[in-house]
Design an enzyme around this catalytic site. Structure first.
Site, PDB file in Angstrom:
ATOM      1  N   GLN A   1      -5.068  -1.801   9.549  1.00 37.68           N
ATOM      2  CA  GLN A   1      -5.115  -2.556   8.898  1.00 37.68           C
ATOM      3  C   GLN A   1      -5.351  -3.759   9.947  1.00 37.68           C
ATOM      4  O   GLN A   1      -5.356  -4.041  11.461  1.00 37.68           O
ATOM      5  CB  GLN A   1      -3.612  -3.462   8.814  1.00 37.68           C
ATOM      6  CG  GLN A   1      -2.949  -4.601   8.162  1.00 37.68           C
ATOM      7  CD  GLN A   1      -3.501  -4.798   6.490  1.00 37.68           C
ATOM      8  OE1 GLN A   1      -3.555  -3.947   5.892  1.00 37.68           O
ATOM      9  NE2 GLN A   1      -4.156  -5.526   6.198  1.00 37.68           N
TER      10      GLN A   1
ATOM     11  N   LYS B   1       1.027  -1.529   0.027  1.00 34.60           N
ATOM     12  CA  LYS B   1       0.317  -0.283   0.098  1.00 34.60           C
ATOM     13  C   LYS B   1       1.215   1.533   0.062  1.00 34.60           C
ATOM     14  O   LYS B   1       0.583   1.986  -0.548  1.00 34.60           O
ATOM     15  CB  LYS B   1      -1.180  -0.049   1.377  1.00 34.60           C
ATOM     16  CG  LYS B   1      -2.161  -1.487   0.921  1.00 34.60           C
ATOM     17  CD  LYS B   1      -2.905  -1.041   2.039  1.00 34.60           C
ATOM     18  CE  LYS B   1      -4.086  -2.372   2.225  1.00 34.60           C
ATOM     19  NZ  LYS B   1      -4.214  -2.738   4.132  1.00 34.60           N
TER      20      LYS B   1
ATOM     21  N   ASP C   1     -11.294   2.690   3.340  1.00 36.57           N
ATOM     22  CA  ASP C   1     -12.644   1.709   3.994  1.00 36.57           C
ATOM     23  C   ASP C   1     -13.359   1.055   3.805  1.00 36.57           C
ATOM     24  O   ASP C   1     -13.669   0.023   3.897  1.00 36.57           O
ATOM     25  CB  ASP C   1     -11.423   0.559   5.532  1.00 36.57           C
ATOM     26  CG  ASP C   1     -10.429  -0.325   4.559  1.00 36.57           C
ATOM     27  OD1 ASP C   1     -10.331  -1.102   3.262  1.00 36.57           O
ATOM     28  OD2 ASP C   1      -9.890  -1.159   5.474  1.00 36.57           O
TER      29      ASP C   1
END
Length: 296
Positions: free
Chosen positions: A96, A52, A119
Site C-alpha cells: 500500500q 481490499k 499493482d
C-alpha cells in the site's frame, strides 16, 4: 450529461471473478491468494486495505494482511516482501502506497516478484506493457497492469465507448495512473496526448479531445473550459475536502453539458479494487503456467 455507472460495471465484473475463483477451486483444489502490506497507520490507507480484504472475501480469494510499524526500515519491508514471494499460497502482493517517512517506495516495489506484482509497478511488468503492440497482446499475455488504468479501460469498453481513432488527453503522468493509462489507450488505437503541470495551453488541448482523463490530483481542477460537447470525461481523482469527497473535475460546472462522465464517488474508484482481484487471478494463472513450464 450522462453518468457512467462504474459501480454497476464493477459489480458485474466482480460476479464474473467470483465465478472464476469457484471454478479454479473446483478444478485445482487451490484458492488464489492476495497479500496486502500496510506500513504505518495512515487512515485513508487503512480504509483502502479494509476494502481490499473485504473484496477478496466476497470473491472467494484468500487474503493475507501484514501491518508493519511506521518506523519500519526499508530493509524490514523488503525482508517481508521476500518472505511473501516465497509463500506458495500467495499469488499477488500489494504494497500500500504511499509509504511513510519518504522511504524508497520503488526499491521496495522492485523486491516484489514480477509474477506476484498485482499493482503492475515492477519495472519488468511496466516494460512488458510499454513493449506491447496492441490491446489483444496485453490480454493474451496476461500482462499485469496497474489497477486504476486497467479499470478505466474496462469502463470505456463496457460503456460501449469507442476508443479506436479517438483523441485522448490524459492529465497526469504518474507511474500509477497517467503513464500506464496512456499506454493502454494507445494499445486501443487512440491518439494519446499525455498532459501535465508544465503543459502549455492545457485547456485548449483538452478542448480538442474526444476523451479527457483527469488524474492530476487537484480538486475540481477540470472545468467546462477543458471539455468539448460530446466528450467522454473520466475522473480518476479522489480528493477529501471540507465538502466531502470530490474528483479532479468540477462536477457542478459540467453537469449541464452534453457529455458522458464518471462520477466521484461511484465511478473509477470501485473498478480499482475490482481490477486488483482480476490481477490476482491473472497472477495465479501466470504462476501456474510458469511453474508447470519449469517442471522437468
Amino acid at each position: 450529461m450522462k453518468l457512467i455507472d462504474g459501480k454497476k460495471i464493477s459489480s458485474d465484473k466482480r460476479a464474473e471473478i467470483k465465478e472464476e475463483v469457484a471454478k479454479i477451486k473446483q478444478q485445482t483444489e487451490k484458492i488464489p491468494g492476495l497479500a496486502t502490506v500496510l506500513v504505518g497507520g495512515d487512515p485513508a490507507s487503512r480504509v483502502y486495505i479494509k476494502s481490499k480484504i473485504k473484496a477478496c472475501e466476497d470473491a472467494g480469494i484468500k487474503s493475507f494482511h501484514h501491518n508493519l510499524d511506521a518506523n519500519s526500515s526499508k530493509e524490514e519491508i523488503i525482508a517481508l516482501i521476500k518472505k511473501l514471494n516465497e509463500n506458495s499460497e500467495i499469488d499477488g502482493i500489494l504494497l500500500q502506497l504511499p509509504l511513510p517517512q519518504n522511504k524508497d517506495a520503488q526499491e521496495c516495489l522492485n523486491a516484489v516478484s514480477p509474477l506476484k506484482d498485482v499493482d503492475g509497478l515492477h519495472p519488468f511488468n511496466a516494460g512488458l506493457l510499454n513493449l506491447s503492440k496492441s490491446w489483444n497482446e496485453i490480454i493474451e499475455k496476461n500482462i499485469l497492469v496497474s489497477c486504476t488504468p486497467l479499470g478505466v479501460v474496462h469502463i470505456l469498453h463496457k460503456s460501449g465507448i469507442i476508443i479506436e481513432g479517438k483523441t485522448a488527453v490524459v492529465i497526469g503522468r504518474s507511474n500509477l495512473v497517467g503513464k500506464p493509462l496512456s499506454m493502454l489507450l494507445l494499445a486501443n488505437n487512440a491518439t494519446v496526448i499525455m498532459a501535465h503541470s508544465k503543459t502549455r495551453n492545457l485547456k485548449e488541448i483538452c478542448k480538442s479531445a474526444d476523451i479527457v482523463v483527469a488524474a492530476v490530483g487537484k480538486s475540481k481542477f477540470v472545468n467546462k473550459d477543458f471539455i468539448k460537447t460530446g466528450a467522454v470525461v473520466i475522473d480518476v481523482g479522489i480528493n477529501r475536502t471540507s465538502e466531502g469527497l470530490c474528483g479532479d473535475v468540477d462536477f457542478d460546472a459540467v453537469k449541464d453539458m452534453d457529455i458522458k462522465i464518471t462520477p466521484v464517488p461511484g465511478g473509477v474508484g470501485p473498478m480499482t479494487i475490482t481490477m486488483l482481484l482480476e490481477n490476482t487471478l491473472k497472477a495465479f494463472n501466470n504462476r501456474k503456467r510458469y511453474l508447470s513450464n519449469r517442471m522437468p
